[in-house]
Enzyme design. Structure first.
Site, PDB file in Angstrom:
ATOM      1  CG  HIS B 261      -3.673  -8.507   4.358  1.00  0.00           C
ATOM      2  ND1 HIS B 261      -2.930  -7.376   4.634  1.00  0.00           N
ATOM      3  CD2 HIS B 261      -4.674  -8.105   3.543  1.00  0.00           C
ATOM      4  CE1 HIS B 261      -3.464  -6.334   4.003  1.00  0.00           C
ATOM      5  NE2 HIS B 261      -4.524  -6.750   3.327  1.00  0.00           N
ATOM      6  CD  GLU B 262      -7.625 -10.324   1.878  1.00  0.00           C
ATOM      7  OE1 GLU B 262      -8.756  -9.868   2.108  1.00  0.00           O
ATOM      8  OE2 GLU B 262      -6.738  -9.662   1.291  1.00  0.00           O
ATOM      9  CG  HIS B 265      -9.267  -6.780   4.907  1.00  0.00           C
ATOM     10  ND1 HIS B 265      -9.304  -5.414   5.081  1.00  0.00           N
ATOM     11  CD2 HIS B 265      -8.226  -7.023   4.070  1.00  0.00           C
ATOM     12  CE1 HIS B 265      -8.327  -4.857   4.371  1.00  0.00           C
ATOM     13  NE2 HIS B 265      -7.657  -5.813   3.753  1.00  0.00           N
ATOM     14  CD  GLU B 291      -4.472  -2.796   3.482  1.00  0.00           C
ATOM     15  OE1 GLU B 291      -5.580  -3.249   3.113  1.00  0.00           O
ATOM     16  OE2 GLU B 291      -3.392  -3.354   3.223  1.00  0.00           O
TER      17      GLU B 291
END
Lengths: 499, 499
Positions: B261-262, B265, B291
């Site tokens: 997830h990160e 980003h 997001e």
């Protein structure tokens, strides 16, 4: 209008806050920052330094300083804060903002060039940046002004109130006695103990050093202990003192000594009373006094027989195979085994200050316009041979070994020797007042010494000049004699010599 | 006078530099800072935010903006930079400097109170700080101004141009379909696969995740990958993007998902063209679009069967005892095993957006003056039961589970759901244009997707609103349908359901 102090205080706090951010940027650059970020970091630091400079040189601050200087109701600490702020204001107003910003950016690019030049053994990568650095530092020194000579202005940045001729005269008193002393001890030292050359797993070194710095009193809830290529300590903000060390598998004792050394710096910073944080009196402006604290812990405590007897069983627990059979005698002799090295940070306490003497001589030559940056590599090698008795066969281990010049820190090196001389004198005084400390050091208890240092040195912050604080404790002016006496006594006993 | 852009640019760069320092302070606070330093850090951040605010609201900047807005020679990117700076100027001039500073300091102390309250299961430690936070955020929203309702002003900080009523209507379209869908899937999910509950050594998790984020394209020479209690990504400066994750021995898949997830980003930030750094167009202002990038990698790539088939043998290499016998089918089913959890960050993709719906509802109630902070714990528990079907039996897992409110980030939560909806729509579009990606994902090659995202999303920076960039790629307005279709297709196949 209210009391002048109440109007001045927020300005001093803002100044401290901007400095906190600058120190975090610097710590991050040396410990955490990814390599690709290096080109952009210079501009960020430069912008913050320019903001700090413009706040410090603001006319409204000068008005408040002038008003405060005439206010009899200020207490001693407040008057010292005003005095230090005036000193910084005077220095800053004499430097044009453009020069401040240019120096800040140049520090980052020159440091980066040094970091590339050193492993590449290629001074030419650094030379153009360093040439510009010396040129701008001369401009800065001339803009700030000096009485006797230009180097005074540089030295004053690191050791306020100290003059070049004082330092020259201390080296003249030290070097002629130290060189023959070091030679006789080096000749008598015998074979290098085998445990010094073994390989020690870095993870275990790290775990041991972390335990050690806590044992000596470093508070990890108010600080950090990390790794960087060149160990350093930085006081980022209240209850935020960060020290670093470095590890190499072949140099266990180097890591341990660097850790104890930085812990000495860090204990000093953690010993500044909380209520002084954010005032200029809560910063340590005297690097010589700072160095005296690191040297006391590194040398007087950390290489003395009692504390080594405490340390050895703990070290054996981590490295049973490598050290299981080592006796306290051999450990003591090994830790103090004299090592004539090309590398300053790997050299022993006998030759360390000869490394400093050579750097001081070269800095003086650069700033007395007797030496050009392009001639520095050869001059460095020649001076190394003259002082230390070794000639570098490459630039990595020669002129490129230290980072200091790449960040413009000319005038910094002599504070190492001043610190060594203070350490020996202060420790003699501590023992005179506290009595023998050997029995408690043998149990790992160094708390009485720490309390003594806190009460006699740390508690003052920078309310007086470093020299004044040290001399009032020692009870007289600084001299090389206590340090020379310490060497004669320790090495005379170690190698059964008449010195 | 020269071209207006040449006079404006140094001001924009100075603004970016101050923001870099602020971001480093923030990263450090969450990842590195010793706990004792917490009380002092608030003042440092507050001082820098006040400096940023005063630079941004300087009259000379407004004059340059006005001049630039009338200059036809500016290119599209320059005009966008002027537009974003005007937006920030307008917001900043409406906020008094004292309120800016107070909020900055309150963020640090409230975050610290939350960090103590959460493990202590004691909302009362947080309540006074949070009450003050909500009061000041209301004052800030009113000072900035709003048309329809106060929450618009908060939402606009995280999703520029988006209105509360648009978000409400998306949730109204999503929740009534999502709740029954989630219930049927949860009912059919069967037994929890055993490998999800095993213990996995944290050091090995860390080594695996570091390998994984590099494999996905995160460049560690221009970034860092560390640990913090709440994973986050921050773009500190050019070539300096830092992401964090967290590890718990019992939650291997949580760490892996958080890392992917990160990384989503971080890939977005590393995809911003270098020449945009330091301009407001080089910052990502739309958290929803941000997001969407993290969710595409976490969900569409990271929980899809092809990439899991690539990942499994590498995971088995690290954990042969724990995972040696796991089949790709069981791994796929396990990773997607639906988990109705009290904890948002541990919940699965079915219920995650129901967690967001409840938080959005509570934020609306707080800022519509329909709910007091003191009633938040009970309201949180009731809303959790209504949306997720579980009732917290303590505050640690209830109202205290998220840090967002403690740092004043009201209006942030809905961007998670907006991002989820964008991710599903964007991924459909990528597959439509690139064809099936399964075969290359099975080899661990996600580069064509990354290039597509760079060309369609990343390259624009913030030259247009997030909504505009996404809608021009999707080819129409945002709707919950692609996300609902994705869930039906994936879980229908996984559990042999007609949905």
């Amino acid at each position: 209008m209210g009391m002048v102090w109440e109007r001045l205080l927020p300005k001093l706090q803002e100044w401290a806050d901007i400095n906190s951010a600058l120190r975090l940027l610097s710590w991050d650059q040396h410990v955490m920052m990814p390599p690709g970020a290096s080109p952009g970091r210079g501009r960020v630091s430069g912008t913050l330094q320019a903001i700090e400079h413009s706040r410090l040189t603001d006319h409204s601050l000068e008005e408040l300083l002038t008003e405060a200087e005439q206010d009899d109701s200020l207490d001693e600490g407040q008057r010292a804060a005003v005095r230090l702020t005036r000193r910084a204001f005077d220095k800053a107003t004499k430097l044009p903002e453009s020069l401040v910003r240019e120096l800040a950016e140049l520090e980052t690019t020159t440091f980066q060039a040094w970091a590339e030049a050193r492993p590449a053994n290629d001074f030419s990568l650094l030379e153009p940046h360093l040439t510009r650095m010396v040129k701008l530092k001369k401009e800065a020194a001339d803009a700030i002004g000096w009485e006797d000579e230009r180097y005074d202005a540089l030295l004053d940045d690191y050791e306020p109130g100290m003059k070049t001729h004082e330092v020259e005269s201390l080296f003249e008193g030290l070097v002629p006695s130290l060189q023959p002393l070091a030679e006789s001890i080096l000749a008598a030292a015998g074979e290098r103990p085998a445990f010094l050359s073994r390989t020690y797993e870095v993870d275990k070194q790290e775990a041991f050093c972390r335990w050690l710095v806590e044992t000596l009193g470093f508070d990890l809830s108010r600080g950090r202990f990390d790794v960087s290529p060149h160990p350093f300590t930085i006081h980022i903000a209240a209850s935020d003192v960060r020290q670093t060390t470095r590890y190499e598998p072949q140099f266990l004792m180097m890591s341990i000594r660097a850790s104890i050394h930085e812990t000495g710096h860090a204990l000093y910073e953690q010993g500044i009373p909380d209520e002084m944080w954010g005032l200029p009196t809560g910063d340590i402006w005297s690097l010589a006094l700072h160095e005296s604290q690191s040297r006391i812990w590194e040398i007087q405590v950390g290489t003395g027989r009692p504390f080594l007897e405490f340390m050895l069983p703990h070290l054996k627990d981590r490295f049973p195979e490598e050290l299981g059979r080592l006796t306290p005698d051999d450990f003591y002799r090994g830790v103090n085994y004299p090592r004539r090295s090309l590398i300053r940070v790997q050299s022993d306490e006998l030759t360390y200050n000869l490394h400093i003497a050579l750097r001081f001589e070269l800095e003086l030559a650069l700033f007395r316009d007797e030496l050009a940056v392009g001639d520095l590599p050869d001059a460095f090698d020649a001076a190394m041979e003259k002082y230390v008795g070794l000639r570098p066969d490459n630039q990595t281990d020669g002129v490129l070994q230290d980072m200091h010049w790449s960040v413009g820190a000319f005038g910094y090196f002599p504070t190492y020797t001043l610190g060594t001389l203070y350490a020996a004198a202060l420790y003699d005084k501590a023992v005179e007042e506290l009595g023998d400390l050997g029995a408690e050091f043998r149990r790992g208890d160094t708390s009485r010494l720490l309390v003594w240092l806190r009460q006699n040195i740390h508690v003052h912050g920078s309310r007086r000049l470093g020299k004044e604080i040290a001399e009032s404790v020692i009870g007289g002016p600084l001299s090389p004699q206590p340090f020379l006496a310490h060497l004669k006594s320790k090495y005379g006993e170690l190698f059964d010599l008449k010195l």
